[in-house]
Design a protein around this motif. Sequence first.
Motif, PDB file in Angstrom:
ATOM      1  N   GLY A 142       3.617  -9.700  -0.840  1.00 13.01           N
ATOM      2  CA  GLY A 142       4.250  -8.402  -1.013  1.00 13.01           C
ATOM      3  C   GLY A 142       3.266  -7.254  -1.035  1.00 13.01           C
ATOM      4  N   ALA A 143       3.326  -6.405  -0.018  1.00 13.49           N
ATOM      5  CA  ALA A 143       2.501  -5.201   0.014  1.00 13.49           C
ATOM      6  C   ALA A 143       3.234  -4.076  -0.684  1.00 13.49           C
ATOM      7  CB  ALA A 143       2.194  -4.811   1.462  1.00 13.49           C
ATOM      8  N   GLY A 144       2.541  -3.437  -1.601  1.00 13.00           N
ATOM      9  CA  GLY A 144       3.067  -2.283  -2.312  1.00 13.00           C
ATOM     10  C   GLY A 144       1.887  -1.424  -2.699  1.00 13.00           C
ATOM     11  N   THR A 145       1.743  -1.118  -3.975  1.00 11.13           N
ATOM     12  CA  THR A 145       0.547  -0.430  -4.444  1.00 11.13           C
ATOM     13  C   THR A 145      -0.690  -1.256  -4.123  1.00 11.13           C
ATOM     14  OG1 THR A 145       1.826   0.553  -6.234  1.00 11.13           O
ATOM     15  CG2 THR A 145      -0.565   0.604  -6.447  1.00 11.13           C
ATOM     16  N   GLY A 146      -0.565  -2.578  -4.288  1.00 11.50           N
ATOM     17  CA  GLY A 146      -1.599  -3.529  -3.892  1.00 11.50           C
ATOM     18  C   GLY A 146      -0.983  -4.571  -2.980  1.00 11.50           C
ATOM     19  N   LEU A 147      -1.577  -5.752  -2.941  1.00  7.35           N
ATOM     20  CA  LEU A 147      -1.039  -6.845  -2.130  1.00  7.35           C
ATOM     21  C   LEU A 147      -0.916  -8.081  -2.996  1.00  7.35           C
ATOM     22  CD1 LEU A 147      -0.138  -7.960   0.629  1.00  7.35           C
ATOM     23  CD2 LEU A 147      -2.518  -8.604   1.041  1.00  7.35           C
ATOM     24  N   GLY A 148       0.307  -8.404  -3.381  1.00  8.55           N
ATOM     25  CA  GLY A 148       0.564  -9.585  -4.193  1.00  8.55           C
ATOM     26  C   GLY A 148       0.772 -10.813  -3.329  1.00  8.55           C
ATOM     27  N   GLN A 149       0.318 -11.946  -3.823  1.00 12.39           N
ATOM     28  CA  GLN A 149       0.555 -13.217  -3.149  1.00 12.39           C
ATOM     29  C   GLN A 149       0.819 -14.286  -4.205  1.00 12.39           C
ATOM     30  OE1 GLN A 149      -2.440 -14.343  -0.295  1.00 12.39           O
ATOM     31  NE2 GLN A 149      -2.498 -12.324   0.668  1.00 12.39           N
ATOM     32  N   GLY A 150       1.715 -15.202  -3.887  1.00 14.32           N
ATOM     33  CA  GLY A 150       2.015 -16.293  -4.793  1.00 14.32           C
ATOM     34  C   GLY A 150       2.691 -17.420  -4.038  1.00 14.32           C
ATOM     35  N   VAL A 199      -6.288  -2.845   3.309  1.00 16.50           N
ATOM     36  CA  VAL A 199      -5.628  -2.558   4.583  1.00 16.50           C
ATOM     37  C   VAL A 199      -4.121  -2.779   4.478  1.00 16.50           C
ATOM     38  CG1 VAL A 199      -5.496  -3.206   7.035  1.00 16.50           C
ATOM     39  CG2 VAL A 199      -7.719  -3.144   5.862  1.00 16.50           C
ATOM     40  N   VAL A 200      -3.730  -3.881   3.851  1.00 19.22           N
ATOM     41  CA  VAL A 200      -2.312  -4.244   3.758  1.00 19.22           C
ATOM     42  C   VAL A 200      -1.774  -3.835   2.384  1.00 19.22           C
ATOM     43  CG1 VAL A 200      -0.624  -6.094   4.026  1.00 19.22           C
ATOM     44  CG2 VAL A 200      -2.727  -6.145   5.347  1.00 19.22           C
ATOM     45  N   SER A 201      -1.479  -2.558   2.250  1.00 13.13           N
ATOM     46  CA  SER A 201      -0.953  -1.985   1.006  1.00 13.13           C
ATOM     47  C   SER A 201      -0.621  -0.526   1.281  1.00 13.13           C
ATOM     48  CB  SER A 201      -1.978  -2.090  -0.129  1.00 13.13           C
ATOM     49  OG  SER A 201      -3.124  -1.311   0.183  1.00 13.13           O
ATOM     50  N   GLY A 202      -0.071   0.140   0.280  1.00 14.39           N
ATOM     51  CA  GLY A 202       0.181   1.571   0.435  1.00 14.39           C
ATOM     52  C   GLY A 202      -1.111   2.335   0.663  1.00 14.39           C
ATOM     53  N   GLN A 203      -2.151   1.996  -0.113  1.00 13.82           N
ATOM     54  CA  GLN A 203      -3.443   2.654   0.089  1.00 13.82           C
ATOM     55  C   GLN A 203      -4.009   2.313   1.461  1.00 13.82           C
ATOM     56  OE1 GLN A 203      -6.709   1.231  -2.353  1.00 13.82           O
ATOM     57  NE2 GLN A 203      -5.947  -0.875  -2.368  1.00 13.82           N
TER      58      GLN A 203
END
Length: 346
Positions: A142-150, A199-203
Motif C-alpha cells: 500500500g502506497a500512501g504517505t509511505g509504502l506499507g508491505q505485509g 519513489v512509490v509513495s505520495g512523497q
Amino acid sequence: MTLLLAGDIGGTKTILRLVKSPDRGQMYSLDEATYKSGEFPDLVPMVRQFLQAAAEHLGYVPAPEKACFAIAGPVVNNTAKLTNLTWLLDAKRLEQELAISKVSLINDFAAVGYGVLGLGTPDLHTLQAEAPQKNAPIAVIGAGTGLGQGFLIPVGDTYQVFSSEGGHTDFAPRTELEFQLLKYLMDKHDIQHVSVERVVSGQGIVSIYQFLRDRLSIPESPNIAADIRTWEQQAGQTEKTIDPAAVISKAALEASDRLCEQTMQIFIEAYGAEAGNLALKLLPYGGVYMAGGIAAKILPLIQSGNFLTAFSQKGRMNPILEKMPVHVVLNPQVGLIGAAVSAARL
C-alpha cells in the motif's frame, strides 16, 4: 454474539467503531465516530466519550468484551508511543481503565492485512482475475504517505498476519530514466541508499515530478507550478496548505498536464514493479491486494495496463506472476475493518 470495539488511531484523527460479531458470519457495525486525536490527552477519555454517545443512539450502555486498536507507528509488546501525539498506550492499562477483558494494539498496516479478510466484492476492483488458491499466502502492499508491505500465511482454517519493512528495501531502477531518477534522489538528499518508498509513495510522486522538471526540463503548467512552489516554500512547516501529490495525480487523471501525466506513468510502473518483487518473494497465489491511500484514487491510471505490465515483467518468471489474483482495495476503512477482525480473534 460478541460486542467488539475497533479503532484506527492516527496522529490527526481517530475512528472508533462498535461492532457486533456472531460466532460465524458477517460482522456488522452498531455505531461509529471520528475524533481529532490532538483534542484528547489519551485514548481512554476518547473511548469513554464514544461509548457514552453510543449509549444515547442504541438505548443501552454498550460494554465491549474485546477491543483492537490499529496504531500509525510501531507496536512492541502490546505497547505503542504515537509519533505525533503524547499518547503512550499500553494494552494492559487500557483493559483496566476501560473495563474491557481483552485489548490488543497492532500496527496500522497489520490491520490492513486483517482487513482484506473482511472485504467483500464491492470493496475490491480486480486487475488480474485469476482464481485464488486455497492455503496460499496473501500479499498486501500500500502506497500512501509511505509504502506499507505485509503478508498473510494460512494457519489451519484462518490466516496469521505479518507486517514487514519492505518499503525500505532498495529502489531498483529498470530503465535509463529510472537510473537517472535514482541518481537525482541520491544527489538531492545526499544519500547512498534510496528506498523504494522514496519513489512509490505520495512523497515519491512529488520527487518524480521534481526530477522530470529539474533534470529533463519538462515545462510546467503555470497553475501546477504555483501549487508546487507554494508547497516547496512550506518545507519544514507542520501545517501545509497544498497536497502536491494530489495536485499532480488530479492533473494526470484529467489529462490536463503533460508533466503530471509522465510523473504518474513512472510512479505506476515503479509501483507495479515493486508489487511484482513482493509477489516473487512470497508467491501469494491467495492474492495480491493493493491498499494504501493512493491506488483507489488513481484507479483509471492503474487500469491503463502499465501497472500489470511492470508487475509481471520479470523475465522467466512472467508466467508465475500472471497466475496471481491482483486486486485494488476500494474501501478506505480497510484498517478499521481489520481491527475488528483482529479483535474478534482475541
